[in-house]
Design an enzyme around this catalytic site. Structure first.
Site, PDB file in Angstrom:
ATOM      1  N   PRO A  89       0.862  -1.182  -0.122  1.00 46.76           N
ATOM      2  CG  PRO A  89       0.037  -0.976   2.300  1.00 46.76           C
ATOM      3  CD  PRO A  89       0.837  -2.038   1.094  1.00 46.76           C
ATOM      4  CD  GLU A 116       1.581  -3.525  10.965  1.00 54.03           C
ATOM      5  OE1 GLU A 116       1.369  -2.166  10.957  1.00 54.03           O
ATOM      6  OE2 GLU A 116       0.604  -4.121  11.403  1.00 54.03           O
ATOM      7  NE  ARG A 154      -6.637  -6.928 -20.708  1.00 55.07           N
ATOM      8  CZ  ARG A 154      -7.096  -5.957 -21.634  1.00 55.07           C
ATOM      9  NH1 ARG A 154      -6.347  -4.931 -21.679  1.00 55.07           N
ATOM     10  NH2 ARG A 154      -8.169  -6.218 -22.474  1.00 55.07           N
ATOM     11  CG  ASP A 169      -7.925  -2.201 -23.085  1.00 58.50           C
ATOM     12  OD1 ASP A 169      -9.185  -2.544 -23.677  1.00 58.50           O
ATOM     13  OD2 ASP A 169      -7.071  -3.150 -22.872  1.00 58.50           O
TER      14      ASP A 169
END
Length: 246
Positions: A89, A116, A154, A169
């Site tokens: 994150p 953690e 992809r 896309d």
């Protein structure tokens, strides 16, 4: 492409890597996957891969030894030096241009964290890229790795049935993708725009560009920041702004 995945829960990848586009890509030989439980590399007599953080605090931290040894072993199976990707994150936001960049590599190693966090020596001295898929925290990095791997695979040559699909896309052109319609042309009184039934490919291309630009303006105006607009896009922008003021 060869993709190695280091995870404490390798079974999570079973269905994903064998299904849909990723499964077909593997069958075609465009990519090979190997998922390894990095716990098997620990030298800890209790088979531990984590420990309490120095200085105190909540949670457990992944130790450097198992991951350093696992990555070093994985590197030996790659023809060229692979990129080593940490899902975190705290990483930079993963975007379409990152997928396009990574799709050019011959090998990738993904590290999926848990607990953690990581001993700081892992992101500082082991990995080449640290990515996040959003401003939220999950239990582990497996789902983030799956999302990134899907977006990369992809893009590999021959994976998608239509080679223009990836080019048009959302985000690949810097804009969100235009609306799509299919049969029937009239469904419960809801009709497909006439231009799409006209057969005039030049006008259809212009309509798609306009609607792509409109959708981006309405839903993700941040994507237009810094974009060098064509004369046509500048006219559309003025038109959309006038419509919004009414």
């Amino acid at each position: 492409m060869k993709i190695d995945i280091l995870s404490l829960f390798p079974e999570m990848f079973d269905g994903v890597l064998k299904s849909s586009i990723m499964g077909k890509a593997s069958e075609k030989g465009a990519v090979t996957f190997k998922v390894t439980n990095f716990r098997s590399f620990t030298t800890n007599k209790h088979n531990k891969v984590d420990d309490y953080p120095f200085g105190g605090g909540a949670g457990m931290v992944l130790m450097p030894q198992p991951l350093f040894d696992a990555v070093e072993a994985m590197r030996q199976t790659h023809r060229q030096k692979p990129r080593i990707i940490l899902t975190s994150p705290q990483g930079k936001p993963f975007q379409q241009h990152d997928a396009e960049d990574l799709a050019k590599e011959s090998g990738l190693i993904f590290i999926c964290g848990h607990y953690e966090g990581f001993d700081e020596r892992i992101p500082q001295h082991l990995v080449t890229d640290e990515f996040s898929i959003g401003d939220f925290v999950m239990t582990g990095g497996e789902l983030a790795a799956m999302a990134m791997i899907d977006s990369i695979v992809r893009l590999l040559p021959g994976v998608l049935g239509n080679e223009t699909s990836a080019v048009t896309d959302s985000f690949s052109t810097g804009l969100l993708e235009h609306p799509h319609y299919t049969r029937p042309a009239d469904f419960r009184g809801l009709k497909v725009p006439d231009i799409l039934l006209s057969g005039n490919h030049e006008k259809i291309a212009e309509w798609r560009h306009r609607e792509s630009f409109r959708r981006t303006y309405n839903r993700r105006p941040d994507l237009l920041n810094g974009r060098i607009l064509t004369d046509q896009e500048s006219r559309w922008l003025t038109e959309f702004e006038h419509q919004k003021e009414k």
